[in-house]
Design a protein around this motif. Sequence first.
Motif, short mmCIF file in Angstrom:
data_model
loop_
_atom_site.label_atom_id
_atom_site.label_comp_id
_atom_site.label_asym_id
_atom_site.label_seq_id
_atom_site.Cartn_x
_atom_site.Cartn_y
_atom_site.Cartn_z
N GLY A 188 2.78 7.79 -20.66
CA GLY A 188 1.45 7.26 -20.85
C GLY A 188 0.70 7.08 -19.54
N PRO A 189 -0.64 7.06 -19.61
CA PRO A 189 -1.44 6.88 -18.39
C PRO A 189 -1.30 5.46 -17.85
N ARG A 190 -1.47 5.34 -16.55
CA ARG A 190 -1.32 4.03 -15.91
C ARG A 190 -2.32 3.94 -14.76
N THR A 191 -2.96 2.79 -14.67
CA THR A 191 -3.94 2.54 -13.61
C THR A 191 -3.29 1.72 -12.50
N VAL A 192 -3.44 2.18 -11.28
CA VAL A 192 -2.90 1.48 -10.11
C VAL A 192 -4.08 0.98 -9.29
N LEU A 193 -4.20 -0.34 -9.17
CA LEU A 193 -5.31 -0.93 -8.45
C LEU A 193 -5.05 -0.90 -6.95
N ASN A 194 -6.15 -0.78 -6.20
CA ASN A 194 -6.12 -0.83 -4.73
C ASN A 194 -5.20 0.22 -4.12
N ALA A 211 0.83 -1.21 0.00
CA ALA A 211 0.00 0.00 0.00
C ALA A 211 0.86 1.26 0.00
N PHE A 212 2.01 1.21 0.68
CA PHE A 212 2.90 2.37 0.71
C PHE A 212 3.46 2.66 -0.68
N VAL A 213 3.87 1.63 -1.40
CA VAL A 213 4.41 1.84 -2.75
C VAL A 213 3.31 2.34 -3.68
N ARG A 214 2.12 1.77 -3.58
CA ARG A 214 1.02 2.24 -4.43
C ARG A 214 0.65 3.69 -4.11
N ALA A 215 0.71 4.05 -2.82
CA ALA A 215 0.43 5.45 -2.45
C ALA A 215 1.49 6.39 -3.01
N LEU A 216 2.74 5.97 -3.01
CA LEU A 216 3.79 6.79 -3.59
C LEU A 216 3.60 6.96 -5.10
N MET A 217 3.15 5.91 -5.78
CA MET A 217 2.95 5.99 -7.22
C MET A 217 1.78 6.90 -7.58
N VAL A 218 0.73 6.88 -6.76
CA VAL A 218 -0.47 7.67 -7.07
C VAL A 218 -0.36 9.10 -6.54
N SER A 219 0.03 9.24 -5.28
CA SER A 219 0.00 10.56 -4.64
C SER A 219 1.33 11.31 -4.74
N ALA A 220 2.45 10.60 -4.75
CA ALA A 220 3.76 11.24 -4.80
C ALA A 220 4.41 11.14 -6.17
N LYS A 221 3.69 10.61 -7.16
CA LYS A 221 4.19 10.52 -8.54
C LYS A 221 5.50 9.74 -8.63
N LEU A 222 5.60 8.66 -7.89
CA LEU A 222 6.77 7.79 -7.99
C LEU A 222 6.80 7.14 -9.37
N PRO A 223 7.94 7.18 -10.09
CA PRO A 223 7.99 6.57 -11.43
C PRO A 223 7.61 5.09 -11.38
N PRO A 224 6.84 4.63 -12.38
CA PRO A 224 6.41 3.22 -12.38
C PRO A 224 7.57 2.24 -12.37
N ARG A 225 8.67 2.58 -13.03
CA ARG A 225 9.81 1.66 -13.05
C ARG A 225 10.33 1.41 -11.64
N ILE A 226 10.41 2.47 -10.84
CA ILE A 226 10.89 2.31 -9.47
C ILE A 226 9.85 1.58 -8.63
N GLY A 227 8.57 1.93 -8.81
CA GLY A 227 7.52 1.29 -8.03
C GLY A 227 7.44 -0.21 -8.27
N TYR A 228 7.43 -0.62 -9.53
CA TYR A 228 7.33 -2.04 -9.82
C TYR A 228 8.63 -2.77 -9.49
N SER A 229 9.75 -2.06 -9.51
CA SER A 229 11.00 -2.67 -9.05
C SER A 229 10.94 -2.95 -7.55
N LEU A 230 10.31 -2.05 -6.80
CA LEU A 230 10.13 -2.29 -5.36
C LEU A 230 9.20 -3.47 -5.12
N PHE A 231 8.14 -3.59 -5.92
CA PHE A 231 7.25 -4.74 -5.80
C PHE A 231 8.02 -6.04 -6.07
N ALA A 232 8.86 -6.02 -7.09
CA ALA A 232 9.66 -7.21 -7.41
C ALA A 232 10.61 -7.55 -6.29
#
Length: 243
Positions: A210-216, A122-143
């Motif tokens: 490009g636009p990106r949808t972040v679930l939950n 949830a913290f990473v998803r919040a950073l991607m949506v609210s703090a504009k964290l780049p998707p590459r960094i966000g999904y790297s953190l998920f990995a």
Amino acid sequence: MLKARHPLAILFVCIVALVASILAFNALFQIALIALVCVALVAFNRTSPLVLGALMLPFALFGFGFLTTSVFFRQESDFAVKMAGEALLQSSGFSAGLVLFFRAIACGMVSAFFALTTDPGAFVRALMVSAKLPPRIGYSLFAAMQLVPDLAAEAQQMRIAHAMKAGRPPRRIPGPVQVFRLVIPLLAYAVRRAGRTAIALEARGLSPKGPRTVLNAPRFRRGDGVFVIIGLAAIGLCGVTLL
């Protein structure tokens, strides 16, 4: 109750608490902050006091190093000596070391508060949506979050294989020799896993544009604002000890 709050709201309150702990050279303030976080975790997060004690043990040892260094090697700055001289204890070296000891525990307690009340995903998803964290960094953190438990499971499988080859049950705590034997295979596994993850991300069209949808993704609610106000007010009440 605390886990339902927005991760960025918790992060903001924790950062304010850490900054206040660093700027306030006062043992009573550090003790008040430690007590505040302990009460919040036990009362509202149902955290066991034994768990808190185990988590604070490394920080207590770290702070004890500050204390002994200040007592036996009195090389504090003029500001530290001046502020410590205003404390109740007469020895400026012991007073300054005591403040540093409680400061290490207070910073550790605030860090534990964030870790125990915030879901990493949830913290990473919040950073991607609210703090504009780049998707590459966000999904790297998920990995990386998925790699850590798999790495532990792979290490356990290697330990079992080594024990079967040696004809004895695996040790509960691996020795230095066994740890050294696990380092290179685990490093190779991590590199191989990272390469596969990178290929998978590229195959799924991960790009910075490009636009990106972040679930939950967590959304800010009215309760988050109330939590921030109460948290800042509680930290401010701890500042009464400075008067």
